[in-house]
Write an enzyme that holds these catalytic residues in place. Structure first.
Site, mmCIF file in Angstrom:
data_model
loop_
_atom_site.group_PDB
_atom_site.id
_atom_site.type_symbol
_atom_site.label_atom_id
_atom_site.label_comp_id
_atom_site.label_asym_id
_atom_site.label_seq_id
_atom_site.Cartn_x
_atom_site.Cartn_y
_atom_site.Cartn_z
ATOM 1 N N LYS A 1 47.400 41.706 28.109
ATOM 2 C CA LYS A 1 45.828 41.356 27.900
ATOM 3 C C LYS A 1 45.236 42.776 27.417
ATOM 4 O O LYS A 1 44.643 43.092 26.584
ATOM 5 C CB LYS A 1 45.204 40.710 28.797
ATOM 6 C CG LYS A 1 45.646 39.204 28.825
ATOM 7 C CD LYS A 1 45.109 38.574 30.290
ATOM 8 C CE LYS A 1 45.565 37.444 30.502
ATOM 9 N NZ LYS A 1 44.970 36.703 31.772
ATOM 10 N N VAL B 1 43.412 36.451 25.653
ATOM 11 C CA VAL B 1 42.835 37.276 26.502
ATOM 12 C C VAL B 1 41.460 36.674 27.133
ATOM 13 O O VAL B 1 40.795 36.216 26.619
ATOM 14 C CB VAL B 1 42.589 38.605 25.893
ATOM 15 C CG1 VAL B 1 41.723 39.559 27.149
ATOM 16 C CG2 VAL B 1 43.355 39.527 25.242
ATOM 17 N N ILE C 1 36.598 33.419 27.751
ATOM 18 C CA ILE C 1 35.767 34.337 27.612
ATOM 19 C C ILE C 1 35.887 34.980 26.033
ATOM 20 O O ILE C 1 36.932 35.317 25.765
ATOM 21 C CB ILE C 1 35.769 35.694 28.374
ATOM 22 C CG1 ILE C 1 35.640 35.256 29.921
ATOM 23 C CG2 ILE C 1 34.812 36.837 28.158
ATOM 24 C CD1 ILE C 1 35.890 36.255 30.954
ATOM 25 N N GLY D 1 42.779 28.001 32.506
ATOM 26 C CA GLY D 1 42.062 26.612 32.623
ATOM 27 C C GLY D 1 42.370 25.910 31.290
ATOM 28 O O GLY D 1 42.195 26.379 30.475
ATOM 29 N N ARG E 1 58.565 19.731 23.957
ATOM 30 C CA ARG E 1 59.941 19.504 24.303
ATOM 31 C C ARG E 1 60.618 18.167 24.871
ATOM 32 O O ARG E 1 61.839 17.704 24.449
ATOM 33 C CB ARG E 1 60.323 20.709 25.465
ATOM 34 C CG ARG E 1 60.803 22.098 25.074
ATOM 35 C CD ARG E 1 60.941 22.737 26.339
ATOM 36 N NE ARG E 1 61.044 24.334 26.219
ATOM 37 C CZ ARG E 1 61.803 24.921 25.710
ATOM 38 N NH1 ARG E 1 62.903 24.632 25.726
ATOM 39 N NH2 ARG E 1 61.554 26.235 25.660
ATOM 40 N N VAL F 1 47.096 23.826 27.887
ATOM 41 C CA VAL F 1 46.193 24.438 26.940
ATOM 42 C C VAL F 1 46.262 23.333 25.742
ATOM 43 O O VAL F 1 45.354 22.926 25.302
ATOM 44 C CB VAL F 1 46.513 25.960 26.734
ATOM 45 C CG1 VAL F 1 45.411 26.275 25.779
ATOM 46 C CG2 VAL F 1 46.162 26.704 27.942
ATOM 47 N N GLU G 1 51.173 30.116 38.499
ATOM 48 C CA GLU G 1 52.149 29.488 37.962
ATOM 49 C C GLU G 1 53.251 29.246 39.234
ATOM 50 O O GLU G 1 53.275 29.962 40.190
ATOM 51 C CB GLU G 1 53.105 30.353 36.768
ATOM 52 C CG GLU G 1 52.170 30.660 35.899
ATOM 53 C CD GLU G 1 51.622 29.539 34.800
ATOM 54 O OE1 GLU G 1 52.108 28.568 34.739
ATOM 55 O OE2 GLU G 1 50.365 29.545 34.393
ATOM 56 N N ASP H 1 51.012 39.901 33.078
ATOM 57 C CA ASP H 1 50.046 39.370 32.616
ATOM 58 C C ASP H 1 48.923 40.029 31.995
ATOM 59 O O ASP H 1 48.277 40.064 30.787
ATOM 60 C CB ASP H 1 49.686 38.032 33.233
ATOM 61 C CG ASP H 1 48.690 37.076 32.574
ATOM 62 O OD1 ASP H 1 49.014 36.469 31.679
ATOM 63 O OD2 ASP H 1 47.374 37.253 32.760
#
Ligand code: HSE
Length: 436
Positions: A210, A137, A141, A309, A50, A19, A195, A206
């Site tokens: 949210k 979240v 969207i 994504g 990192r 991201v 992941e 997850d």
């Protein structure tokens, strides 16, 4: 700070993973558009990673890179800290320090907000410094701003969402391609949807993080993580998906957030659920997310799009940067705050109602169905329909029941009692049936 009118806003970007790299790339791509629309240029001044040597799809601008998060805090020229490092403890310290120095914060970190949002929003409130979190979240969207701004004139009656793309992909492939759960998970990982450690996706957390954020926006209170009921998709079998289809349903991992006006309590849960095949949410497939929001003024609304994504999620982060730019210029407009403590307490899960799907593996002998029906009857649970397919392995038979509305606590007691019957061979499988 570089907070002079019309001077470029200086961004400190923490994290250059999927991201973070997308934010950098798309900020450059659409910089002129953004400057025209917000009246301010947005410049990335520092990037914290990192491991600067790690190979990346988006080239890391070497002159901006550091490995020290404090560099963002201590640089007085930085106006906005974008937290995309994930995790909770380091991210908390970074966001807290940024807010305390009066820097606007943008974060996509749902776990951070769900676990420690109460503390962070208190600091932001005290410092009168905004914190924006559109990317936390449902990826691309724009559900945060929708609930905060567009639906501000509504009491939110209910929210129902498919808000984990990994689970939705797995369930879709089990449904459409007949894959077993491990095969579908493996495929999701190979395609980069899940992941490498998909635990938080498949165990429902997850989505739960949210859901806590959406509940906070809808009802003005943080529900502690131990007061949300969460089930993942790990135990869903293709068999259950097939039976659900025979009854006219599909299986989705649903987050439900609903106010019970009579008790002012909030129902908040994440569970694999059956939804009717003709309901619009049943056609939300693959990695897509969708969220239905019902308001007392607007009625029913639906928001659909990519829940994860690089590009979709960075679109949300950039929308927060644009809000930050407007706020800095005008010292007004939305700050990301929601007034907390207005109303609402969590409804204990055992007091929630729905219809249910129940699969029991039992001895294939006369009288077994009657024993099961007696336990359900003793708990005053009505049976809507039953399937016992003939094509099963010798000796053990699946009995699949659709059950009438009942309290979840009552169903749990009945299942516990079913477990004590000698004729029951495996732990029964229970799923909610949502009529939405
Ligand atoms: N891993 C999440 C999903 C996206 O699969 O939807 C980030 O929350």
């Amino acid at each position: 700070m570089a907070n002079q009118e019309n001077s470029p806003l200086q961004i400190g970007l923490a994290g250059f993973g999927n991201v973070g790299a997308g934010v950098y790339k798309n900020l450059l791509k659409n910089r002129n558009l953004l400057e025209k629309r917000t009246g301010r240029a947005l410049e990335v001044r520092r990037i914290v990673v990192r491991d600067p040597a790690k190979p990346r799809d988006v080239e890391l601008p070497a002159e901006l890179v550091t490995t020290d998060l404090n560099a963002l805090i201590e640089d007085d020229e930085i106006d906005i800290v974008v937290e995309l490092i994930g995790g909770i403890d380091r991210a908390f310290e970074l966001v807290k320090a940024a807010l305390e120095r009066g820097k606007t914060v943008v974060t996509g970190n749902k776990a951070l907000l769900a676990e420690r949002g109460l503390e962070l929003f208190a600091i932001a409130d005290e410092k009168k410094t905004p914190i924006y979190f559109e990317a936390a979240v449902a990826g691309g969207i724009p559900i945060i701003k929708t609930v905060q701004e567009s639906l501000i004139g509504n009491h939110i009656e209910a929210v129902a969402g498919i808000i984990n793309g990994t689970c939705n992909y797995i369930l879709t492939r089990m449904t459409d391609a007949g894959l077993d759960y491990p095969e579908a998970l493996d495929e999701a990982q190979k395609l980069g949807y899940a992941e490498a450690d998909p635990t938080l996706d498949i165990n429902g957390w997850d989505a739960a993080h949210k859901a806590i954020i959406l509940a906070s926006l809808s009802y003005g209170c943080w529900v502690p993580t131990d007061r949300i009921y969460v089930e993942g998709i790990e135990k869903i079998t293709r068999r259950d998906i097939d039976f659900a289809q025979r009854f006219g349903y599909v299986v989705k991992l649903l987050a439900i957030i609903r106010l019970h006006p009579e008790s002012n309590a909030i129902e908040l849960r994440v569970q694999p659920s059956l939804i009717p095949q003709d309901h619009i949410l049943s056609s939300v497939n693959g990695v897509f997310n969708a969220i239905m929001v019902q308001g007392d003024v607007v009625g029913e609304t639906l928001f659909y799009g990519s829940g994860a994504g690089q590009d979709p999620t960075s679109s949300s982060v950039i929308s927060d940067l644009a809000d930050a730019a407007r706020w800095q210029s005008e010292q007004g407009g939305p700050t990301g705050f929601v007034p907390h403590g207005l109303y609402g307490k969590p409804l204990p899960i055992d007091e929630t109602d729905s219809k249910y799907y129940l699969r029991v593996e039992a001895d294939d002998e006369p009288g077994v169905l009657a024993q099961i029906a007696r336990v359900l009857g003793d708990h005053n649970i009505g049976i809507l329909s039953v399937i016992q397919p003939e094509d099963h392995a010798p000796g053990s038979a699946p009995i699949v029941l659709m059950l009438h509305y009942a309290r979840f606590g009552t169903i749990r007691e009945a299942i516990e009692q079913l477990g004590t019957l000698d004729c029951i061979r495996e732990e029964p499988v229970l799923m909610r049936v949502e009529t939405l």
